[in-house]
Design a protein around this motif. Structure first.
Motif, PDB file in Angstrom:
ATOM      1  N   PRO A   1      41.394  40.494  36.084  1.00 11.01           N
ATOM      2  CA  PRO A   1      41.467  39.119  35.567  1.00 11.01           C
ATOM      3  C   PRO A   1      40.750  38.114  36.457  1.00 11.01           C
ATOM      4  N   ASP A   2      40.838  38.306  37.781  1.00 19.84           N
ATOM      5  CA  ASP A   2      40.145  37.400  38.696  1.00 19.84           C
ATOM      6  C   ASP A   2      38.635  37.499  38.518  1.00 19.84           C
ATOM      7  N   TYR A   3      38.141  38.720  38.333  1.00 22.67           N
ATOM      8  CA  TYR A   3      36.695  38.915  38.166  1.00 22.67           C
ATOM      9  C   TYR A   3      36.214  38.252  36.872  1.00 22.67           C
TER      10      TYR A   3
ATOM     11  N   THR B   1      30.210  32.944  44.030  1.00 25.45           N
ATOM     12  CA  THR B   1      29.266  34.054  44.153  1.00 25.45           C
ATOM     13  C   THR B   1      29.770  35.076  45.170  1.00 25.45           C
ATOM     14  N   LEU B   2      30.291  34.578  46.292  1.00 29.07           N
ATOM     15  CA  LEU B   2      30.839  35.484  47.304  1.00 29.07           C
ATOM     16  C   LEU B   2      32.123  36.149  46.816  1.00 29.07           C
ATOM     17  N   GLN B   3      32.960  35.414  46.086  1.00 32.47           N
ATOM     18  CA  GLN B   3      34.189  36.004  45.556  1.00 32.47           C
ATOM     19  C   GLN B   3      33.867  37.088  44.525  1.00 32.47           C
ATOM     20  N   LYS B   4      32.846  36.856  43.723  1.00 33.08           N
ATOM     21  CA  LYS B   4      32.428  37.854  42.740  1.00 33.08           C
ATOM     22  C   LYS B   4      31.961  39.124  43.449  1.00 33.08           C
ATOM     23  N   TYR B   5      31.194  38.946  44.526  1.00 29.33           N
ATOM     24  CA  TYR B   5      30.722  40.103  45.298  1.00 29.33           C
ATOM     25  C   TYR B   5      31.893  40.851  45.923  1.00 29.33           C
ATOM     26  N   ALA B   6      32.873  40.112  46.466  1.00 27.14           N
ATOM     27  CA  ALA B   6      34.040  40.749  47.093  1.00 27.14           C
ATOM     28  C   ALA B   6      34.783  41.618  46.090  1.00 27.14           C
TER      29      ALA B   6
ATOM     30  N   THR C   1      32.941  44.838  45.274  1.00 25.38           N
ATOM     31  CA  THR C   1      32.952  45.831  46.350  1.00 25.38           C
ATOM     32  C   THR C   1      34.346  46.371  46.642  1.00 25.38           C
ATOM     33  N   GLY C   2      35.322  46.009  45.801  1.00 26.95           N
ATOM     34  CA  GLY C   2      36.637  46.643  45.907  1.00 26.95           C
ATOM     35  C   GLY C   2      37.692  45.883  46.665  1.00 26.95           C
ATOM     36  N   ILE C   3      37.433  44.646  47.087  1.00 28.04           N
ATOM     37  CA  ILE C   3      38.463  43.869  47.774  1.00 28.04           C
ATOM     38  C   ILE C   3      39.433  43.325  46.738  1.00 28.04           C
TER      39      ILE C   3
ATOM     40  N   GLY D   1      39.993  38.386  47.295  1.00 28.96           N
ATOM     41  CA  GLY D   1      38.794  38.223  48.114  1.00 28.96           C
ATOM     42  C   GLY D   1      38.695  36.869  48.773  1.00 28.96           C
ATOM     43  N   THR D   2      39.762  36.063  48.659  1.00 31.14           N
ATOM     44  CA  THR D   2      39.766  34.700  49.201  1.00 31.14           C
ATOM     45  C   THR D   2      40.609  34.609  50.466  1.00 31.14           C
TER      46      THR D   2
END
Length: 222
Positions: A34-36, A72-77, A80-82, A168-169
């Motif tokens: 849901p976050d993604y 953008t960084l949260q999407k990447y996190a 990558t499985g975070i 991821g935050t």
């Protein structure tokens, strides 16, 4: 004899593949997180706003740029499985945070809420890999420069509420010494109340929280 040995080796390889396959099949898909989904949607909206050279209500171009970079960084996190967030308390007081209950790994039919409410001491940060879902906002505390959704559009915050952060935050919570309002380093938080989430959201003041014994899994952040 050589034929039997060859057949045995083949059977062992097939058996290994048969047992290994489910492990790949069971890997969680970040696209269904849901976050993604929320982050991706917000990035698309901000991108369309930028391309059309229009302004999101309540946000300056600089704030839109900052949100885009952060998302953008949260999407990447997430890609990558975070799958956990972290809360850092720099308010000078004990705060309440939401996180995984100790018995979440087991079936608990008697569980009333989706997660637990813990207390985090001043100068402490929740431990790595322990998912801090968000923070509780007491009924007598305000948040400075608050907007309640990743794209910057949201409702005014009134009364006790829960502020959910994205996986991821790393959320740092500080108190403005002049206004006593809470300041968040991450603007992309979501407001939850008892009507839209099965979280324990009591109607209490900061003074009551200050009387609680800190029990959130934590480490010193200073």
């Amino acid at each position: 004899m050589k034929i039997w040995k060859s057949l045995l080796i083949v059977l062992m390889i097939v058996a290994n593949l048969a047992f290994a396959q489910p492990s790949f099949a069971d890997r969680p898909k970040f696209s269904k997180n849901p976050d993604y989904i929320e982050v991706t949607k917000a990035l698309k909206q901000l991108s369309q706003t930028k391309d059309a050279q229009t302004q999101v209500e309540g946000l300056t171009p600089e704030e839109i740029k900052k949100r885009t970079e952060e998302l953008t960084l949260q999407k990447y996190a997430l890609e990558t499985g975070i799958n956990w967030g972290q809360c850092n308390n720099q308010t000078g007081n004990t705060i309440a945070v939401y996180g995984k209950r100790p018995n979440d790994d087991d079936e608990d039919e008697d569980a009333v809420y989706e997660n637990g409410l813990y207390f985090l001491a001043d100068g402490q940060s929740t431990k790595n890999n322990w998912d801090c879902d968000g923070i509780y906002l007491p009924n007598d505390v305000q948040v400075a420069n608050f907007t309640s959704s990743p794209n910057g559009q949201g409702e005014e915050l009134t009364g006790a509420a829960a502020l959910k952060i994205l996986d991821g935050t790393q959320l740092v919570i500080k108190r403005n010494p002049d206004t006593t309002a809470i300041e968040l380093n991450v603007p992309t938080v979501k407001v939850l109340n008892s009507k839209n989430a099965n979280w324990f959201i009591p109607d209490i003041s900061q003074d009551i929280i200050n009387t609680r014994v800190p029990n959130a899994p934590s480490t010193s952040s200073r």
